[in-house]
Design an enzyme around this catalytic site. Sequence first.
Site, PDB file in Angstrom:
ATOM      1  N   HIS A  82       0.835  -1.199   0.000  1.00 10.16           N
ATOM      2  CA  HIS A  82       0.000   0.000   0.000  1.00 10.16           C
ATOM      3  C   HIS A  82       0.866   1.243   0.000  1.00 10.16           C
ATOM      4  CE1 HIS A  82      -3.438   2.584   0.922  1.00 10.16           C
ATOM      5  NE2 HIS A  82      -2.615   3.220   1.730  1.00 10.16           N
ATOM      6  N   ASP A 161     -14.981   4.083   7.633  1.00 12.25           N
ATOM      7  CA  ASP A 161     -13.879   4.926   7.141  1.00 12.25           C
ATOM      8  C   ASP A 161     -14.357   5.800   5.985  1.00 12.25           C
ATOM      9  OD1 ASP A 161     -11.050   5.765   6.827  1.00 12.25           O
ATOM     10  OD2 ASP A 161     -11.343   4.811   4.882  1.00 12.25           O
ATOM     11  N   ARG A 168     -13.889  14.166   7.291  1.00  8.17           N
ATOM     12  CA  ARG A 168     -12.589  14.771   7.626  1.00  8.17           C
ATOM     13  C   ARG A 168     -12.132  15.727   6.524  1.00  8.17           C
ATOM     14  NH1 ARG A 168      -9.055   9.847   7.983  1.00  8.17           N
ATOM     15  NH2 ARG A 168      -7.371  11.302   8.321  1.00  8.17           N
ATOM     16  N   SER A 183      -7.319   4.907   9.547  1.00 10.92           N
ATOM     17  CA  SER A 183      -8.058   4.884   8.283  1.00 10.92           C
ATOM     18  C   SER A 183      -7.381   3.928   7.295  1.00 10.92           C
ATOM     19  CB  SER A 183      -8.095   6.313   7.715  1.00 10.92           C
ATOM     20  OG  SER A 183      -8.444   6.321   6.370  1.00 10.92           O
ATOM     21  N   LYS A 187      -8.569  -0.458   6.394  1.00  5.30           N
ATOM     22  CA  LYS A 187      -8.837  -0.990   5.039  1.00  5.30           C
ATOM     23  C   LYS A 187      -7.901  -2.154   4.740  1.00  5.30           C
ATOM     24  CE  LYS A 187      -8.583   3.258   3.546  1.00  5.30           C
ATOM     25  NZ  LYS A 187      -8.873   4.662   3.415  1.00  5.30           N
TER      26      LYS A 187
END
Length: 440
Positions: A82, A161, A168, A183, A187
């Site tokens: 990621h 999220d 946000r 967050s 995921k």
Amino acid sequence: MNMVALIQKKKDGKALQREEIQWIIDGYVAGSIPDYQISALLMAICFQGLDKEETFALTEAMRDSGDTIDLSPINGIKVDKHSTGGVGDKTTLVVAPLASACGVPVAKMSGRGLGFTGGTVDKMESIPGFRTTLEPSEFLAQVNAIGMAVIGQTAHITPADKKLYALRDVTATVDNFGLIASSIMSKKLAAGSDAIVLDVKVGDGAFMENLEDAVTLAKLMVEIGNSAGRRTVAAITEMGQPLGKAVGNSLEVIEAIETLKGNGPADITELALKLSGIMVYLGGKASSLEEGMEKTRAALTDGRGLSQLRRFIAAQGGNEAVVDDYSLFPQHTVEKKLTAETSGYVHRIEARCIGLASQHTGAGRATKEDTVDLSAGVYVHRKVGDAVQAGEVLATFYGNDEAKVDAAAAEASKAFTIGTDPVEAPKLIKEIIGLETEWN
Ligand code: URA
């Protein structure tokens, strides 16, 4: 429980209990706690912070707010990668084929681009016919059959999220370590891989603009992953200038293909080998990072990574002939060049500025609802440290709308700083965190 009392508690700098966090997340997803109360809580969190226990609890509550993916039908240790997001970041399209060519199954969910940063799903959609949505059974079967699949995140993953991130975004409460880490990691944990490699970007084209903040965020995410039983390693990598030279969807896919052919820019090649090497090590296919990198380098050199990319494109319905014929990608009709006004060395290329320029060409979106021009983007011909002569091309802008391409060139003209002294290219991989953790 009472939401006003919980907001007050956080405002007073006290830690919320796990059950309280769970109650807030459940209530927010169910609609019984309104946006305005969550906004107040988020702002209190930004001022008072979250401690580790609160961050872990928030991550788990968000992970459990929707579906979690069971990857156990896939054989082997599944490793995810990621990136915290940047400009020109096409590493997934290089790293996933290399890692899977070395025997590590990659079952990955990716996102779309927003603002000045791109997303892998948009990039993959520039391949004619490519499907970024697969049924869960198809997704699992494809990974077992060919070793990899990359799809868009399904609607049912971490709905908490999704709601929180949108809120946000409009309440100036994105920039808090605990909120960002929970967050991202909620995921990743929901997506089901056994191990996770995080590429935490640092620089003006990233969320984290300085190294200290990037290290803090990376350590927190590594701790969250490890404490949830997923071996997690983070690399802190340069995002002060764009990664590679291509920015924009089809342009980046072409650069990823060139990288797998051995002709990629030095930075994207180095980063892809390092990240895929870590994946091969975490996936149990090498006994050290060095051996992992030797394996991925071999897969790059002997063309197994490229063959794997072809297989992957074909398996998801894409036209694999794009690998040999780039004219099959969506084509631009407008092109404009930015040239250097003086001779010297490139001292700086502001990644954020190039990302915005790419967005102006039509390659990116300002809001989630915008459509993108898959052929559009920016090609950066000179990188930091390169010598340049007055009149030479610094960047080319592509698209299908003259005004948009002009706006992109105007934006990017602020991105380059040319100086008279030679400078070194910035260090690409600053630090790796979590590799030393004992793991059985
Ligand atoms: N990316 C995410 O997914 N969440 C954040 O909070 C920041 C970046």
